[in-house]
Design a protein around this motif. Structure first.
Motif, PDB file in Angstrom:
ATOM      1  N   ASN A 381       0.223  -9.412   5.544  1.00 31.72           N
ATOM      2  CA  ASN A 381       0.479  -9.746   6.946  1.00 31.72           C
ATOM      3  C   ASN A 381       0.436  -8.494   7.838  1.00 31.72           C
ATOM      4  O   ASN A 381      -0.124  -8.521   8.940  1.00 31.72           O
ATOM      5  N   PHE A 382       1.025  -7.406   7.349  1.00 38.16           N
ATOM      6  CA  PHE A 382       1.027  -6.146   8.100  1.00 38.16           C
ATOM      7  C   PHE A 382      -0.248  -5.337   7.894  1.00 38.16           C
ATOM      8  O   PHE A 382      -0.480  -4.352   8.603  1.00 38.16           O
ATOM      9  N   PHE A 454       8.496  -0.658   4.215  1.00 43.60           N
ATOM     10  CA  PHE A 454       7.470  -0.560   5.251  1.00 43.60           C
ATOM     11  C   PHE A 454       7.898   0.366   6.384  1.00 43.60           C
ATOM     12  O   PHE A 454       7.470   0.201   7.523  1.00 43.60           O
TER      13      PHE A 454
END
Length: 455
Positions: A381-382, A454
């Motif tokens: 997603n990131f 993250f």
């Protein structure tokens, strides 16, 4: 005028008998499983003597009087097969091996006598001729003179030959091709499979000769025939994996003499199945560094810890309705984890397609894979790559908390041995020993995981 042959209806799932057709089996509840078969004119059970007419040559023994210390397991020459059986083959046991066509059932059954030439083996083939078995043996790189090949499908003839030969091991390929004269139906029918399996079980228990049965499976992945077949045998082993792939997984479904949480990994080669003693080295990443959507899970299946790659792909829904697809992982659990990410961590994934895949064709049900699954989803997603020397082992709760899993020490030890530098676990995990060479990162919930991974 000839009388019409009487027929009965059998459930192909559980073997329940009914005088008429029914849409749903009253015993197991399955739909559309009733098949018609002629009534047995004279079954093998009715032709035997009654217990009152039989000479009583046995008597009941007290539990403390029974001595089993003299019985030793039979080594089959393949360490992985011995381990999944619980240390070897028990004398007088009946083992059922199932799997899809072409996955390696017959190859494994012939490799066993070739790997242990000291064991006198009777290989019964109902599907191949003696020349075909010989050609396959030469392809596997062996010509064992202690292996006897007998091509026959009538069970009475097979048992008569086995009593005359007195082998140490008998292999029957396959149970669906065998038939008995005492049952008036075609080979592979419910009544034939039940009676053939009962005859082989009786022979194994009375003679002490272990028997390995090869069985087919249905399109749903279950072993073909009545469910009672799995109840009759002592051990049920099933092959898993893609026919086009090179790796096969032999999983223990039932085992009266050992654990049912074991699996063995094999690689299909030109010379047969090769044992993979360390599957972690085959299942960890085999691609370039810096790819997003991948995470390494430290899984424990039975007593064996190994690490494998979880792959995820998150993209915008092209047709309005988001798709959810999982290969080798429970799709309902994937939906639950995505709901936790949206509700507890604020990630809006409801409008995005999510595809999940367990590398190597594995089917996992260990809750410790939850942490790796959400990390792979967030990584995709990131579009942020997780370092390849980082792995995960923890369960995700509905409130977003990261829960501990069983035997975390063994997972950490396996990760350290394979060269991983960091492992994420639950902050509530209690470790018995300290681990050198690997950094253990404790996280309590999903937001804390995102900050630590993250940042």
């Amino acid at each position: 005028m000839a009388t019409k042959a009487k027929t009965v209806w059998f459930c192909s799932s559980c073997g329940n008998e009914s005088p008429k057709w029914m849409g749903r089996c009253p015993a197991c509840g399955e739909w559309n499983t009733m098949v018609e078969a002629p009534r047995e004119a004279k079954s093998a059970t009715s032709s035997r003597q009654s217990p009152l007419d039989r000479k009583l040559d046995r008597k009941a023994l007290h539990l403390k009087e029974i001595d089993y210390s003299k019985e030793s397991r039979i080594s089959l020459g393949l360490e992985e097969v011995n381990r999944i059986l619980g240390g070897g083959l028990v004398p007088g046991s009946l083992v059922l091996v199932g799997g899809e066509p072409g996955i390696g059932k017959s190859t494994l059954s012939l490799q066993i006598p070739l790997a242990c030439p000291d064991i006198r083996t009777l290989y019964v083939s109902g599907e191949e001729s003696t020349r075909q078995v010989k050609m396959r043996a030469e392809r596997l790189g062996g010509d064992d003179s202690n292996c006897l090949v007998f091509c026959e499908t009538m069970i009475e003839t097979i048992l008569e030959e086995a009593r005359e030969v007195r082998p140490d091991l008998m292999i029957v390929d396959s149970v669906q091709t065998m038939f008995t004269e005492s049952v008036e139906s075609t080979p592979g029918s419910v009544s034939q499979i039940k009676e053939v399996a009962a005859c082989l079980l009786r022979f194994a228990k009375e003679s002490g000769i272990p028997v390995i049965l090869i069985g087919h499976i249905t399109k749903d992945g279950y072993i073909a025939g009545p469910k009672i077949l799995e109840h009759i045998v002592d051990v049920v082993l099933q092959f898993e994996g893609e026919n086009r792939g090179s790796y096969r997984i032999l999983r223990s479904i039932k085992n009266r003499f050992g654990s049912t949480s074991e699996l063995a990994v094999f690689e299909m080669t030109g010379s047969g199945l090769r044992e993979v003693s360390n599957p972690s080295e085959l299942l960890i990443p085999m691609h370039e560094q810096g790819l997003s959507g991948t995470a390494i899970a430290a899984m424990l299946d039975g007593t064996r810890p190994f690490l494998f790659e979880v792959q995820a792909l998150v993209s915008s829904a092209a047709y309005g309705t988001a798709q959810r697809s999982a290969t080798g992982f429970d799709s309902r659990r994937l939906n639950m984890l995505l709901a936790v990410l949206e509700k507890r961590a604020g990630f809006h994934l409801s409008a995005k397609d999510v595809f999940l895949n367990m590398a190597g064709g594995l089917k996992v049900n260990d809750p410790a894979c939850d942490l790796a699954v959400i990390c792979a989803v967030l990584s995709s997603n990131f579009d942020f790559a997780i370092p390849s020397d980082v792995c995960f082992a923890a369960e995700i709760g509905l409130s977003g908390e990261i829960r501990p899993v069983a035997q975390t020490d063994r997972r950490i030890t396996e990760a350290s041995r394979l060269g991983f530098s960091k492992i994420f676990i639950s902050s509530f995990t209690k470790l018995d020993t300290s681990h050198d060479g690997i950094k253990v990162v404790r996280v309590a919930d999903v937001p804390a995981l995102v900050k630590a991974l993250f940042k």
